[in-house]
Design an enzyme around this catalytic site. Structure first.
Site, PDB file in Angstrom:
ATOM      1  CG  LEU A 226      64.404 -50.781  31.788  1.00  0.00           C
ATOM      2  CD1 LEU A 226      64.561 -49.670  30.745  1.00  0.00           C
ATOM      3  CD2 LEU A 226      63.488 -50.291  32.893  1.00  0.00           C
ATOM      4  CB  ILE A 227      62.526 -54.675  36.205  1.00  0.00           C
ATOM      5  CG1 ILE A 227      62.406 -55.932  35.348  1.00  0.00           C
ATOM      6  CG2 ILE A 227      61.520 -54.711  37.354  1.00  0.00           C
ATOM      7  CD1 ILE A 227      62.887 -57.197  36.038  1.00  0.00           C
TER       8      ILE A 227
ATOM      9  N   GLY B 212      61.818 -49.945  39.744  1.00  0.00           N
ATOM     10  CA  GLY B 212      61.537 -50.220  41.152  1.00  0.00           C
ATOM     11  C   GLY B 212      61.999 -51.599  41.582  1.00  0.00           C
TER      12      GLY B 212
ATOM     13  CB  SER C 194      65.512 -51.262  45.423  1.00  0.00           C
ATOM     14  OG  SER C 194      64.256 -50.769  45.851  1.00  0.00           O
ATOM     15  CB  SER C 195      62.612 -53.973  48.051  1.00  0.00           C
ATOM     16  OG  SER C 195      61.729 -52.871  47.865  1.00  0.00           O
ATOM     17  N   GLY C 196      60.782 -56.002  46.983  1.00  0.00           N
ATOM     18  CA  GLY C 196      59.425 -56.410  46.660  1.00  0.00           C
ATOM     19  C   GLY C 196      59.293 -57.139  45.342  1.00  0.00           C
TER      20      GLY C 196
ATOM     21  N   GLY D 283      59.499 -56.078  42.291  1.00  0.00           N
ATOM     22  CA  GLY D 283      60.503 -55.747  41.282  1.00  0.00           C
ATOM     23  C   GLY D 283      61.755 -56.587  41.401  1.00  0.00           C
TER      24      GLY D 283
ATOM     25  CB  SER E 190      47.079 -52.623  43.091  1.00  0.00           C
ATOM     26  OG  SER E 190      46.347 -52.836  44.278  1.00  0.00           O
TER      27      SER E 190
ATOM     28  CE1 TYR F 133      49.681 -48.307  45.279  1.00  0.00           C
ATOM     29  CE2 TYR F 133      47.576 -49.420  45.579  1.00  0.00           C
ATOM     30  CZ  TYR F 133      48.901 -49.449  45.174  1.00  0.00           C
ATOM     31  OH  TYR F 133      49.425 -50.605  44.656  1.00  0.00           O
TER      32      TYR F 133
END
Length: 298
Positions: free
Chosen positions: A9-10, A12, A14-16, A18, A146, A159
């Protein structure tokens, strides 16, 4: 590969990172659930592209609606996956976004939204999947952090704070879950110019930057520097694959991947030493050792 039918299960997706992770793992025949918010709204195009890719290449890849900031959404999505597959072997906590501005310009409401996604969203997801992982006696919680989860970067205060908090939580999970055959690891990407850069928020109280002089321009300078990088984000997806395929109990706590200096690795090395001493001082070292279960699937 250890088990071609592992369920992943991942968040986020939709892009990048993920999305790359979802496509990479599906092509390796993991059963992948790419989750995202607004599959019929803002992310409809991305959801459609991922579904079409799965169909075109006959990949075990499905899109599921999931908002990490919503308790019901999380519980509904996880329950659906467990009902369909009977298990969840890997959770990739990837959903997140950034606020790029001076800390004083960030309102309380903004700060709460930042933490609700980057920190509390991870807590929600882990709480949702852990009952299934404990039943099966195995599992992997993989947290996408990060370099900003270990370093304080001017113009990215909220962040960094949210990622610092997430890394502390991920490390505690590692100690508390090891005896149950469940791994918790952190991957720390360097500065990649992915889709997250297009979604950065600015502080909602810009008047607070009055009087900061040149420092008020720091967020734009940091963003421009990151945007100038040409590192391939596929490196992160490949690293995730490698981590998943590493036998349970043999994974590192933290993986630093991508562009950036050696500072993060140095911090990680020092804290690894200190944590050993902390656990020994409390007399809990033996309890935090990983015990490989016979039924472990990850």
């Amino acid at each position: 590969m250890l088990n071609t039918q592992q369920v992943v299960l991942i968040t986020g997706a939709s892009s990048g990172f993920g999305r790359l992770i979802a496509e990479t793992l599906a092509r390796k025949k993991f059963q992948v659930f790419a989750t995202m918010r607004n599959v019929k709204g803002r992310n409809a195009a991305a959801a459609g592209e991922i579904a079409e890719l799965g169909k075109r290449e006959s990949l075990p890849l499905q899109v599921v609606e999931l908002d990490v900031t919503d308790d019901l959404s999380v519980e509904t999505a996880v329950s659906k996956i467990v009902l369909q597959c009977g298990r969840i072997d890997v959770l990739v906590n990837n959903a997140g976004y950034g606020i790029m501005d001076l800390a004083e310009s960030v309102t309380m409401a903004q700060a709460q939204r930042q933490f609700d996604t980057n920190f509390f969203g991870v807590l929600r997801m882990n709480r949702a999947v852990l009952p299934a992982m404990r039943r099966q006696g195995s599992g992997l919680l993989l947290h996408v952090s990060s370099g900003g989860g270990r370093l304080a970067i001017p113009g990215m205060g909220l962040y960094c704070a949210s990622k610092f908090a997430m890394e502390a939580l991920a490390e505690v999970y590692r100690y508390e879950l090891a005896s149950q055959g469940i791994d918790s690891v952190v991957i720390e990407p360097g500065a990649y110019a992915t889709g997250i850069m297009e979604k950065l928020e600015r502080g909602e109280d810009p008047a607070r930057k009055s009087g900061y002089g040149e420092m008020a321009l720091m967020p734009e300078k940091i963003q421009a520097k990151i945007g100038s990088l040409r590192a391939n984000p596929q490196e992160i997806a490949d690293a995730v694959l490698q981590i998943i395929e590493t036998p349970a109990g043999q994974r590192q706590l933290r993986y630093r991947v991508g562009p950036g200096g050696p500072g993060v690795q140095k911090i990680n090395a020092v804290t690894d030493e200190v944590q050993v001493q902390v656990l020994e001082a409390f007399g809990v070292t033996a309890l935090t050792k990983f015990k490989r279960q016979s039924s472990a699937g990850s």
